[in-house]
Scaffold this motif. Structure first.
Motif, PDB file in Angstrom:
ATOM      1  N   LYS A  37      36.254  38.447  26.267  1.00 24.48           N
ATOM      2  CA  LYS A  37      37.572  37.933  25.888  1.00 24.48           C
ATOM      3  C   LYS A  37      38.537  38.038  27.058  1.00 24.48           C
ATOM      4  O   LYS A  37      38.502  38.988  27.830  1.00 24.48           O
ATOM      5  CB  LYS A  37      38.126  38.706  24.691  1.00 24.48           C
ATOM      6  CG  LYS A  37      37.389  38.404  23.419  1.00 24.48           C
ATOM      7  CD  LYS A  37      38.076  39.037  22.233  1.00 24.48           C
ATOM      8  CE  LYS A  37      37.372  38.571  20.969  1.00 24.48           C
ATOM      9  NZ  LYS A  37      38.249  38.453  19.843  1.00 24.48           N
ATOM     10  N   ALA A  38      39.422  37.061  27.157  1.00 30.98           N
ATOM     11  CA  ALA A  38      40.375  36.996  28.269  1.00 30.98           C
ATOM     12  C   ALA A  38      41.254  38.242  28.339  1.00 30.98           C
ATOM     13  O   ALA A  38      41.515  38.768  29.428  1.00 30.98           O
ATOM     14  CB  ALA A  38      41.244  35.749  28.141  1.00 30.98           C
ATOM     15  N   THR A  39      41.698  38.741  27.191  1.00 28.89           N
ATOM     16  CA  THR A  39      42.568  39.919  27.189  1.00 28.89           C
ATOM     17  C   THR A  39      41.837  41.147  27.724  1.00 28.89           C
ATOM     18  O   THR A  39      42.422  41.959  28.438  1.00 28.89           O
ATOM     19  CB  THR A  39      43.103  40.222  25.775  1.00 28.89           C
ATOM     20  OG1 THR A  39      41.992  40.301  24.872  1.00 28.89           O
ATOM     21  CG2 THR A  39      44.075  39.147  25.321  1.00 28.89           C
ATOM     22  N   ARG A  40      40.564  41.279  27.397  1.00 32.23           N
ATOM     23  CA  ARG A  40      39.791  42.430  27.892  1.00 32.23           C
ATOM     24  C   ARG A  40      39.548  42.331  29.391  1.00 32.23           C
ATOM     25  O   ARG A  40      39.641  43.324  30.114  1.00 32.23           O
ATOM     26  CB  ARG A  40      38.470  42.549  27.131  1.00 32.23           C
ATOM     27  CG  ARG A  40      38.680  43.030  25.717  1.00 32.23           C
ATOM     28  CD  ARG A  40      37.397  43.410  25.034  1.00 32.23           C
ATOM     29  NE  ARG A  40      37.715  44.141  23.809  1.00 32.23           N
ATOM     30  CZ  ARG A  40      36.828  44.793  23.092  1.00 32.23           C
ATOM     31  NH1 ARG A  40      35.561  44.814  23.463  1.00 32.23           N
ATOM     32  NH2 ARG A  40      37.187  45.434  22.009  1.00 32.23           N
ATOM     33  N   VAL A  41      39.229  41.128  29.865  1.00 31.31           N
ATOM     34  CA  VAL A  41      39.022  40.930  31.300  1.00 31.31           C
ATOM     35  C   VAL A  41      40.306  41.261  32.056  1.00 31.31           C
ATOM     36  O   VAL A  41      40.287  41.987  33.064  1.00 31.31           O
ATOM     37  CB  VAL A  41      38.564  39.475  31.597  1.00 31.31           C
ATOM     38  CG1 VAL A  41      38.570  39.196  33.089  1.00 31.31           C
ATOM     39  CG2 VAL A  41      37.177  39.228  31.010  1.00 31.31           C
ATOM     40  N   GLU A  42      41.430  40.770  31.531  1.00 36.11           N
ATOM     41  CA  GLU A  42      42.719  41.033  32.180  1.00 36.11           C
ATOM     42  C   GLU A  42      43.036  42.531  32.201  1.00 36.11           C
ATOM     43  O   GLU A  42      43.477  43.076  33.217  1.00 36.11           O
ATOM     44  CB  GLU A  42      43.833  40.267  31.458  1.00 36.11           C
ATOM     45  CG  GLU A  42      45.191  40.432  32.109  1.00 36.11           C
ATOM     46  CD  GLU A  42      46.297  39.682  31.382  1.00 36.11           C
ATOM     47  OE1 GLU A  42      47.275  39.321  32.048  1.00 36.11           O
ATOM     48  OE2 GLU A  42      46.183  39.454  30.156  1.00 36.11           O
ATOM     49  N   LYS A  43      42.797  43.218  31.087  1.00 37.65           N
ATOM     50  CA  LYS A  43      43.053  44.668  31.029  1.00 37.65           C
ATOM     51  C   LYS A  43      42.187  45.423  32.035  1.00 37.65           C
ATOM     52  O   LYS A  43      42.655  46.367  32.672  1.00 37.65           O
ATOM     53  CB  LYS A  43      42.795  45.198  29.617  1.00 37.65           C
ATOM     54  CG  LYS A  43      43.897  44.884  28.642  1.00 37.65           C
ATOM     55  CD  LYS A  43      43.572  45.435  27.258  1.00 37.65           C
ATOM     56  CE  LYS A  43      44.679  45.087  26.277  1.00 37.65           C
ATOM     57  NZ  LYS A  43      44.382  45.538  24.909  1.00 37.65           N
ATOM     58  N   LEU A  44      40.934  45.007  32.168  1.00 35.65           N
ATOM     59  CA  LEU A  44      40.046  45.679  33.119  1.00 35.65           C
ATOM     60  C   LEU A  44      40.525  45.476  34.550  1.00 35.65           C
ATOM     61  O   LEU A  44      40.592  46.427  35.333  1.00 35.65           O
ATOM     62  CB  LEU A  44      38.607  45.184  32.969  1.00 35.65           C
ATOM     63  CG  LEU A  44      37.618  45.792  33.968  1.00 35.65           C
ATOM     64  CD1 LEU A  44      37.457  47.290  33.733  1.00 35.65           C
ATOM     65  CD2 LEU A  44      36.276  45.101  33.891  1.00 35.65           C
ATOM     66  N   ILE A  45      40.869  44.241  34.902  1.00 36.77           N
ATOM     67  CA  ILE A  45      41.360  43.954  36.258  1.00 36.77           C
ATOM     68  C   ILE A  45      42.592  44.808  36.573  1.00 36.77           C
ATOM     69  O   ILE A  45      42.701  45.401  37.652  1.00 36.77           O
ATOM     70  CB  ILE A  45      41.686  42.447  36.415  1.00 36.77           C
ATOM     71  CG1 ILE A  45      40.399  41.613  36.340  1.00 36.77           C
ATOM     72  CG2 ILE A  45      42.438  42.166  37.709  1.00 36.77           C
ATOM     73  CD1 ILE A  45      39.455  41.775  37.495  1.00 36.77           C
ATOM     74  N   LYS A  46      43.515  44.885  35.615  1.00 33.06           N
ATOM     75  CA  LYS A  46      44.727  45.683  35.823  1.00 33.06           C
ATOM     76  C   LYS A  46      44.404  47.173  35.913  1.00 33.06           C
ATOM     77  O   LYS A  46      45.017  47.896  36.693  1.00 33.06           O
ATOM     78  CB  LYS A  46      45.737  45.412  34.714  1.00 33.06           C
ATOM     79  CG  LYS A  46      46.395  44.047  34.842  1.00 33.06           C
ATOM     80  CD  LYS A  46      47.389  43.793  33.731  1.00 33.06           C
ATOM     81  CE  LYS A  46      48.090  42.458  33.940  1.00 33.06           C
ATOM     82  NZ  LYS A  46      49.018  42.154  32.850  1.00 33.06           N
ATOM     83  N   LYS A  47      43.459  47.645  35.123  1.00 37.26           N
ATOM     84  CA  LYS A  47      43.107  49.068  35.128  1.00 37.26           C
ATOM     85  C   LYS A  47      42.413  49.450  36.440  1.00 37.26           C
ATOM     86  O   LYS A  47      42.684  50.506  37.006  1.00 37.26           O
ATOM     87  CB  LYS A  47      42.185  49.384  33.935  1.00 37.26           C
ATOM     88  CG  LYS A  47      41.881  50.850  33.769  1.00 37.26           C
ATOM     89  CD  LYS A  47      43.094  51.580  33.255  1.00 37.26           C
ATOM     90  CE  LYS A  47      42.787  53.030  33.001  1.00 37.26           C
ATOM     91  NZ  LYS A  47      43.966  53.778  32.584  1.00 37.26           N
ATOM     92  N   VAL A  48      41.522  48.604  36.922  1.00 44.06           N
ATOM     93  CA  VAL A  48      40.848  48.883  38.198  1.00 44.06           C
ATOM     94  C   VAL A  48      41.874  48.859  39.319  1.00 44.06           C
ATOM     95  O   VAL A  48      41.852  49.697  40.217  1.00 44.06           O
ATOM     96  CB  VAL A  48      39.697  47.881  38.456  1.00 44.06           C
ATOM     97  CG1 VAL A  48      39.129  48.053  39.858  1.00 44.06           C
ATOM     98  CG2 VAL A  48      38.595  48.071  37.412  1.00 44.06           C
ATOM     99  N   ASN A  49      42.765  47.866  39.303  1.00 42.86           N
ATOM    100  CA  ASN A  49      43.889  47.805  40.234  1.00 42.86           C
ATOM    101  C   ASN A  49      43.444  47.917  41.695  1.00 42.86           C
ATOM    102  O   ASN A  49      43.919  48.765  42.442  1.00 42.86           O
ATOM    103  CB  ASN A  49      44.914  48.897  39.891  1.00 42.86           C
ATOM    104  CG  ASN A  49      46.224  48.705  40.630  1.00 42.86           C
ATOM    105  OD1 ASN A  49      46.580  47.588  41.002  1.00 42.86           O
ATOM    106  ND2 ASN A  49      46.932  49.794  40.863  1.00 42.86           N
ATOM    107  N   HIS A  50      42.524  47.051  42.072  1.00 39.13           N
ATOM    108  CA  HIS A  50      42.061  47.025  43.466  1.00 39.13           C
ATOM    109  C   HIS A  50      41.962  45.570  43.912  1.00 39.13           C
ATOM    110  O   HIS A  50      41.329  44.748  43.239  1.00 39.13           O
ATOM    111  CB  HIS A  50      40.706  47.720  43.594  1.00 39.13           C
ATOM    112  CG  HIS A  50      40.356  48.046  45.005  1.00 39.13           C
ATOM    113  ND1 HIS A  50      39.960  47.101  45.917  1.00 39.13           N
ATOM    114  CD2 HIS A  50      40.356  49.228  45.670  1.00 39.13           C
ATOM    115  CE1 HIS A  50      39.723  47.679  47.077  1.00 39.13           C
ATOM    116  NE2 HIS A  50      39.965  48.975  46.950  1.00 39.13           N
ATOM    117  N   SER A  51      42.553  45.249  45.038  1.00 37.84           N
ATOM    118  CA  SER A  51      42.608  43.855  45.504  1.00 37.84           C
ATOM    119  C   SER A  51      41.227  43.267  45.786  1.00 37.84           C
ATOM    120  O   SER A  51      41.070  42.056  45.829  1.00 37.84           O
ATOM    121  CB  SER A  51      43.468  43.757  46.767  1.00 37.84           C
ATOM    122  OG  SER A  51      42.888  44.533  47.806  1.00 37.84           O
ATOM    123  N   ASN A  52      40.223  44.110  45.947  1.00 30.77           N
ATOM    124  CA  ASN A  52      38.881  43.613  46.255  1.00 30.77           C
ATOM    125  C   ASN A  52      38.037  43.373  44.998  1.00 30.77           C
ATOM    126  O   ASN A  52      36.903  42.947  45.089  1.00 30.77           O
ATOM    127  CB  ASN A  52      38.152  44.588  47.190  1.00 30.77           C
ATOM    128  CG  ASN A  52      37.002  43.935  47.904  1.00 30.77           C
ATOM    129  OD1 ASN A  52      37.155  42.898  48.536  1.00 30.77           O
ATOM    130  ND2 ASN A  52      35.813  44.519  47.796  1.00 30.77           N
TER     131      ASN A  52
END
Length: 197
Positions: free
Chosen positions: A162-177
């Motif tokens: 789900k888009a919301t889960r993918v977005e939450k993961l990207i924000k939680k990892v918080n790494h430009s790479n």
């Protein structure tokens, strides 16, 4: 200027053909080269028993170069959710996979994240899963960045689709790479509108 589109085929798309026809990876590379595309993506790289992972990757890269195929990407099926003792082993495995990707000459590597917790009867929140996997993903992204490789997840596997889960993961990892390899069709599998997602 206009950026020309380059076509690539993933070895994942030919995995059934390989299995049923008993085709080797090198034969698969030949087939892809004959398909009139410019690139190939490797869905994992089986290590031959004679040489080792890096030597095998070097052989595969040279075969691709000879066939005029750009190695467009590398993807790794893996489960990241688990206890910290498991994370140590997974970190070592993923670093080895990044070394393989570097030897193949790729600039991007995607990896799975999790199919979700398997604990029966015990409800584990998505936030708890994020807290478990995000530090591991960050470490892997940092290691890959040192090799000139961007890491990403693909929105697939239902739990992380789900888009919301993918977005939450990207924000939680918080790494430009650490980024997303987006498959708009995969949103349909979880009843989401691809455009909105």
């Amino acid at each position: 200027g206009v950026c020309p589109v380059k076509l690539a085929i993933s070895t994942y798309s030919l995995s059934r053909w390989q299995r049923e026809k008993k085709k080797s990876l090198l034969q698969t590379i030949d087939w892809i080269a004959d398909a009139d595309v410019q690139g190939i993506e490797f869905a994992g790289l089986e290590v031959d028993s004679k040489g080792g992972a890096i030597r095998h990757a070097r052989t595969v890269r040279k075969k691709c170069e000879k066939k005029g195929l750009e190695v467009a990407g590398y993807c790794v099926p893996i489960e990241l959710y688990g206890p910290s003792i498991y994370h140590r082993r997974i970190t070592a495995q993923l670093k080895e996979q990044i070394d393989i990707a570097a030897e193949l000459g790729v600039k991007s590597m995607r990896h799975d994240v999790t199919a979700g917790p398997k604990n029966r009867g015990k409800k584990i929140s998505f936030n708890n899963v994020l807290n478990n996997v995000a530090p591991l993903i960050r470490r892997i992204s940092e290691y890959a960045q040192g090799k000139g490789i961007v890491t990403s997840l693909e929105n697939h596997g239902f739990y992380m689709q789900k888009a919301t889960r993918v977005e939450k993961l990207i924000k939680k990892v918080n790494h430009s790479n650490f980024r997303v390899t987006l498959d708009t069709g995969n949103f349909l599998c979880v009843n989401e509108d691809p455009v909105e997602s």
